[in-house]
Design a protein around this motif. Structure first.
Motif, short mmCIF file in Angstrom:
data_model
loop_
_atom_site.label_atom_id
_atom_site.label_comp_id
_atom_site.label_asym_id
_atom_site.label_seq_id
_atom_site.Cartn_x
_atom_site.Cartn_y
_atom_site.Cartn_z
N THR A 136 -11.09 -6.67 3.18
CA THR A 136 -10.14 -7.77 3.27
C THR A 136 -8.81 -7.19 3.70
OG1 THR A 136 -11.25 -8.94 1.46
CG2 THR A 136 -9.00 -9.64 2.00
N GLY A 137 -8.14 -7.85 4.65
CA GLY A 137 -6.81 -7.45 5.09
C GLY A 137 -5.82 -8.56 4.81
N ARG A 138 -4.70 -8.19 4.17
CA ARG A 138 -3.66 -9.18 3.82
C ARG A 138 -2.32 -8.75 4.38
NH1 ARG A 138 -6.61 -8.25 -0.68
NH2 ARG A 138 -7.55 -10.02 -1.75
N LEU A 139 -1.48 -9.73 4.65
CA LEU A 139 -0.10 -9.46 5.00
C LEU A 139 0.68 -9.22 3.71
CD1 LEU A 139 0.53 -12.30 7.61
CD2 LEU A 139 0.02 -9.89 8.09
N VAL A 140 1.50 -8.19 3.69
CA VAL A 140 2.33 -7.91 2.52
C VAL A 140 3.39 -8.99 2.36
CG1 VAL A 140 4.08 -6.30 1.62
CG2 VAL A 140 1.89 -5.44 2.49
N ALA A 153 -0.10 -0.03 3.31
CA ALA A 153 0.40 0.97 4.25
C ALA A 153 1.58 0.43 5.05
CB ALA A 153 -0.71 1.39 5.21
N PRO A 154 2.54 1.30 5.37
CA PRO A 154 3.67 0.88 6.19
C PRO A 154 3.21 0.56 7.62
CG PRO A 154 3.84 3.22 5.63
CD PRO A 154 2.64 2.68 4.93
N SER A 155 3.98 -0.26 8.29
CA SER A 155 3.59 -0.75 9.62
C SER A 155 3.33 0.34 10.66
CB SER A 155 4.62 -1.75 10.13
OG SER A 155 5.88 -1.16 10.29
N PRO A 156 4.06 1.49 10.68
CA PRO A 156 3.75 2.48 11.71
C PRO A 156 2.31 3.00 11.65
CG PRO A 156 5.92 2.91 10.85
CD PRO A 156 5.30 1.85 9.97
N SER A 199 4.62 -5.22 10.49
CA SER A 199 4.08 -5.72 9.23
C SER A 199 3.36 -4.62 8.46
CB SER A 199 3.07 -6.84 9.49
OG SER A 199 3.69 -7.97 10.01
N PRO A 200 3.83 -4.30 7.24
CA PRO A 200 3.01 -3.47 6.37
C PRO A 200 1.80 -4.29 5.93
CG PRO A 200 5.09 -4.05 5.29
CD PRO A 200 5.11 -4.67 6.64
#
Length: 197
Positions: A99-103, A164-167, A182-183
């Motif tokens: 599952t992937g979520r927006l922070v 995780a941070p966006s980079p 977006s992290p």
């Protein structure tokens, strides 16, 4: 006069082509890019810390990467081993539920939890985002080698949640439902894994 115009036209063409060639071979500004990435990592540091402490049961920070994680389920598998090669790891093929979520708002942007999805875990085009490499591969004791989050890396039966941070995700590019810079928060459960060779 006609010869002068032809000479001037030829000279302008040479200058124009030369300037295009010069731009084509200019070196990228690696130092400027690294400063941009470092600035982004610093700006997102407290956001990730707060998010992990709010949403994770047992948050752990990896200070090398600035990634926070919670090892939800440890693997009991003793048959699979990652294979190192030079300063990296041999790519693996993993079947995962995730599952992937927006922070930013917790919105799920992608979810595959019913049937495992297969990924090649490598750093080349067509592989996965960098944060997944860090999550999958084991820690390394060598200062010159790529080192992941956990001592053994992810194995069959492992379940991890990390932010995780966006980079290390999509950086300053947008990607369908994911805004630029977006992290991201991922939960990954490994059902199968094997070395690609």
């Amino acid at each position: 006069m006609k010869n002068f115009k032809l000479l001037l036209l030829a000279l302008l063409a040479v200058v124009g082509i030369s300037s295009c060639m010069k731009n084509e071979y200019e070196q990228p500004d690696y130092e400027g890019e690294q400063r941009r990435i470092d600035s982004t990592l610093k700006a997102q540091e407290s956001i990730l810390r707060e998010y992990a402490h709010t949403h994770f049961e047992n948050p752990v920070e990896d200070t090398t990467w600035g990634i926070w994680y919670d090892m939800i389920e440890e693997s009991t598998d003793t048959t699979f081993e990652y294979v190192s090669y030079q300063n990296s790891w041999i790519p693996v093929i993993a079947n995962v539920k995730y599952t992937g979520r927006l922070v930013e708002d917790g919105e799920i942007f992608e979810e595959k939890v019913d049937t495992p999805t297969q990924f090649v875990i490598n750093g080349t085009t067509g592989g996965v985002i960098y944060a997944w490499l860090v999550a999958f591969y084991p820690q390394s004791s060598s200062a010159n080698s790529f080192s992941g989050l956990t001592p053994e890396g992810l194995k069959p039966g492992s379940k991890i949640r990390f932010v995780a941070p966006s980079p290390y995700c999509y950086d300053n590019q947008s990607n369908e439902k994911i805004p630029a810079n977006s992290p991201l928060d991922f939960t990954i459960e490994v059902t199968e894994i094997r070395n690609s060779n």
